[in-house]
Design a protein around this motif. Structure first.
Motif, PDB file in Angstrom:
ATOM      1  N   PHE A   6       0.835  -1.202   0.000  1.00 17.87           N
ATOM      2  CA  PHE A   6       0.000   0.000   0.000  1.00 17.87           C
ATOM      3  C   PHE A   6       0.879   1.265   0.000  1.00 17.87           C
ATOM      4  N   GLN A   7       1.876   1.282   0.897  1.00 19.12           N
ATOM      5  CA  GLN A   7       2.705   2.486   0.990  1.00 19.12           C
ATOM      6  C   GLN A   7       3.491   2.715  -0.297  1.00 19.12           C
ATOM      7  N   GLY A   8       3.940   1.624  -0.939  1.00 18.43           N
ATOM      8  CA  GLY A   8       4.673   1.736  -2.204  1.00 18.43           C
ATOM      9  C   GLY A   8       3.797   2.359  -3.287  1.00 18.43           C
ATOM     10  N   VAL A   9       2.578   1.838  -3.439  1.00 20.59           N
ATOM     11  CA  VAL A   9       1.673   2.321  -4.490  1.00 20.59           C
ATOM     12  C   VAL A   9       1.248   3.764  -4.201  1.00 20.59           C
ATOM     13  N   GLU A  10       0.810   3.996  -2.962  1.00 17.48           N
ATOM     14  CA  GLU A  10       0.271   5.306  -2.599  1.00 17.48           C
ATOM     15  C   GLU A  10       1.361   6.386  -2.678  1.00 17.48           C
ATOM     16  N   PRO A  48     -18.097  24.716 -11.857  1.00 18.65           N
ATOM     17  CA  PRO A  48     -16.818  25.102 -11.253  1.00 18.65           C
ATOM     18  C   PRO A  48     -16.859  25.167  -9.712  1.00 18.65           C
ATOM     19  N   SER A  49     -18.026  25.468  -9.112  1.00 13.59           N
ATOM     20  CA  SER A  49     -18.100  25.538  -7.637  1.00 13.59           C
ATOM     21  C   SER A  49     -17.895  24.156  -7.024  1.00 13.59           C
ATOM     22  N   VAL A  50     -18.592  23.141  -7.582  1.00 14.93           N
ATOM     23  CA  VAL A  50     -18.429  21.774  -7.059  1.00 14.93           C
ATOM     24  C   VAL A  50     -16.980  21.322  -7.283  1.00 14.93           C
ATOM     25  N   MET A  51     -16.412  21.651  -8.470  1.00 18.80           N
ATOM     26  CA  MET A  51     -15.012  21.273  -8.762  1.00 18.80           C
ATOM     27  C   MET A  51     -14.079  21.880  -7.716  1.00 18.80           C
ATOM     28  N   LEU A  52     -14.294  23.150  -7.415  1.00 19.55           N
ATOM     29  CA  LEU A  52     -13.408  23.846  -6.478  1.00 19.55           C
ATOM     30  C   LEU A  52     -13.471  23.214  -5.083  1.00 19.55           C
ATOM     31  N   VAL A  53     -14.690  22.874  -4.629  1.00 17.66           N
ATOM     32  CA  VAL A  53     -14.837  22.285  -3.290  1.00 17.66           C
ATOM     33  C   VAL A  53     -14.094  20.933  -3.232  1.00 17.66           C
ATOM     34  N   VAL A  54     -14.300  20.096  -4.268  1.00 15.91           N
ATOM     35  CA  VAL A  54     -13.649  18.783  -4.287  1.00 15.91           C
ATOM     36  C   VAL A  54     -12.125  18.968  -4.376  1.00 15.91           C
ATOM     37  N   TRP A  55     -11.699  19.941  -5.171  1.00 16.31           N
ATOM     38  CA  TRP A  55     -10.263  20.213  -5.342  1.00 16.31           C
ATOM     39  C   TRP A  55      -9.615  20.611  -4.003  1.00 16.31           C
ATOM     40  N   VAL A  56     -10.284  21.498  -3.258  1.00 14.49           N
ATOM     41  CA  VAL A  56      -9.744  21.942  -1.953  1.00 14.49           C
ATOM     42  C   VAL A  56      -9.636  20.740  -1.004  1.00 14.49           C
ATOM     43  N   PHE A  57     -10.644  19.865  -1.037  1.00 13.93           N
ATOM     44  CA  PHE A  57     -10.622  18.667  -0.200  1.00 13.93           C
ATOM     45  C   PHE A  57      -9.388  17.808  -0.523  1.00 13.93           C
ATOM     46  N   TYR A  58      -9.119  17.604  -1.834  1.00 16.47           N
ATOM     47  CA  TYR A  58      -7.951  16.823  -2.258  1.00 16.47           C
ATOM     48  C   TYR A  58      -6.658  17.484  -1.806  1.00 16.47           C
ATOM     49  N   VAL A  59      -6.563  18.805  -1.958  1.00 12.88           N
ATOM     50  CA  VAL A  59      -5.344  19.513  -1.576  1.00 12.88           C
ATOM     51  C   VAL A  59      -5.070  19.265  -0.089  1.00 12.88           C
ATOM     52  N   LEU A  60      -6.125  19.340   0.735  1.00 14.11           N
ATOM     53  CA  LEU A  60      -5.947  19.124   2.177  1.00 14.11           C
ATOM     54  C   LEU A  60      -5.481  17.694   2.456  1.00 14.11           C
ATOM     55  N   VAL A  61      -6.116  16.711   1.783  1.00 16.18           N
ATOM     56  CA  VAL A  61      -5.724  15.308   1.999  1.00 16.18           C
ATOM     57  C   VAL A  61      -4.262  15.105   1.584  1.00 16.18           C
ATOM     58  N   LEU A  62      -3.869  15.656   0.419  1.00 15.10           N
ATOM     59  CA  LEU A  62      -2.497  15.447  -0.076  1.00 15.10           C
ATOM     60  C   LEU A  62      -1.478  16.177   0.803  1.00 15.10           C
ATOM     61  N   GLY A  86       1.018  12.549   4.864  1.00 13.58           N
ATOM     62  CA  GLY A  86       2.044  11.936   5.712  1.00 13.58           C
ATOM     63  C   GLY A  86       1.531  11.722   7.120  1.00 13.58           C
ATOM     64  N   ARG A  87       0.940  12.757   7.689  1.00 10.07           N
ATOM     65  CA  ARG A  87       0.418  12.677   9.057  1.00 10.07           C
ATOM     66  C   ARG A  87      -0.756  11.702   9.152  1.00 10.07           C
ATOM     67  N   PHE A 109      -1.321   9.033   7.285  1.00 10.91           N
ATOM     68  CA  PHE A 109      -0.847   7.644   7.243  1.00 10.91           C
ATOM     69  C   PHE A 109      -0.201   7.244   8.559  1.00 10.91           C
ATOM     70  N   LYS A 110       0.563   8.182   9.154  1.00 10.32           N
ATOM     71  CA  LYS A 110       1.205   7.866  10.441  1.00 10.32           C
ATOM     72  C   LYS A 110       0.141   7.557  11.481  1.00 10.32           C
ATOM     73  N   MET A 111      -0.928   8.357  11.480  1.00 10.40           N
ATOM     74  CA  MET A 111      -2.012   8.142  12.448  1.00 10.40           C
ATOM     75  C   MET A 111      -2.688   6.799  12.199  1.00 10.40           C
ATOM     76  N   ILE A 112      -2.922   6.521  10.893  1.00 10.68           N
ATOM     77  CA  ILE A 112      -3.648   5.290  10.536  1.00 10.68           C
ATOM     78  C   ILE A 112      -2.838   4.039  10.902  1.00 10.68           C
ATOM     79  N   PHE A 113      -1.518   4.093  10.615  1.00 10.05           N
ATOM     80  CA  PHE A 113      -0.712   2.871  10.799  1.00 10.05           C
ATOM     81  C   PHE A 113       0.051   2.822  12.118  1.00 10.05           C
ATOM     82  N   ARG A 114      -0.158   3.818  12.980  1.00  8.57           N
ATOM     83  CA  ARG A 114       0.567   3.827  14.261  1.00  8.57           C
ATOM     84  C   ARG A 114       0.189   2.589  15.071  1.00  8.57           C
ATOM     85  N   GLY A 115       1.197   1.944  15.660  1.00 11.25           N
ATOM     86  CA  GLY A 115       0.924   0.775  16.488  1.00 11.25           C
ATOM     87  C   GLY A 115       0.314  -0.353  15.683  1.00 11.25           C
ATOM     88  N   ASP A 116       0.799  -0.474  14.451  1.00 19.29           N
ATOM     89  CA  ASP A 116       0.228  -1.446  13.510  1.00 19.29           C
ATOM     90  C   ASP A 116       0.135  -2.861  14.088  1.00 19.29           C
TER      91      ASP A 116
END
Ligand code: HEM
Length: 154
Positions: free
Chosen positions: A45-49, A88-102, A106-107, A109-116
């Motif tokens: 997963f980490q390799g692909v992502e 364009p409004s719906v595009m912008l909202v989805v785009w901002v969401f992606y920017v935040l996720v990207l 790092g943080r 994934f660390k939270m998700i896999f901590r204490g794996d």
């Protein structure tokens, strides 16, 4: 000529990026869920992502820049969040969401896999799959609404 050219570049960015999200969601995750070992799941997963995140970042940048450029040269920033600018409004909202996720990937994934070792990896990947389906759904809505509104369908 500039507007159609920018739309074409914008759509290429969107196709590579959201096509990648669809591939990861529909193909990579089902493969990971079927893997036996937890370590193998996490490493794959980490390799692909990790690799796809770089491509996604570039495409998100291209889509954002061309989208903003399109609104500027057609002098339509004021249509955002109005009935006429639903695409364009719906595009912008989805785009901002992606920017935040990207940005915070790092943080996240660390939270998700901590204490794996203590966590149930299978459950984590089922949750990650669900999250990717939500993200893919939002992206498809942006494409659907974007094309419909650009062609007089809304
Ligand atoms: C999730 C992100 C995005 C997706 C999926 C997306 C999708 C699309 C698609 C499929 C089109 C082609 C519509 C057509 O002509 O048939 C388009 C056009 C366009 N996009 Fe985006 N886009 C995204 C982000 C953005 C952003 C961030 C902006 C602005 C800041 C933007 C502004 C525009 C504009 C102005 C057009 C030209 C068509 C119109 O004026 O309605 N897009 N987009």
């Amino acid at each position: 000529m500039l507007v159609p050219l920018l739309i074409a570049i914008h759509v290429i960015g969107v196709v590579i990026w959201i096509g990648g999200v669809a591939f990861v969601t529909m193909t990579v995750f089902p493969m990971i869920i079927r893997m036996e070992s937890s370590m193998e799941k996490v490493l794959f997963f980490q390799g692909v992502e990790h690799r796809f995140a770089k491509i996604a970042k570039l495409c998100v940048l291209i889509a954002g820049l061309t989208g903003a450029w399109l609104l500027s040269i057609t002098d339509r920033w004021s249509i955002l969040f109005e009935r006429a600018g639903v695409g364009p409004s719906v595009m912008l909202v989805v785009w901002v969401f992606y920017v935040l996720v990207l940005l915070f990937e790092g943080r996240l994934f660390k939270m998700i896999f901590r204490g794996d070792a203590q966590q149930d990896t299978a459950k984590i990947f089922i949750r990650l799959t669900a999250f990717h389906w939500v993200v893919l759904g939002l992206s498809l809505i942006a494409i659907f609404v974007g094309v419909l509104s650009a062609h007089g369908g809304m």
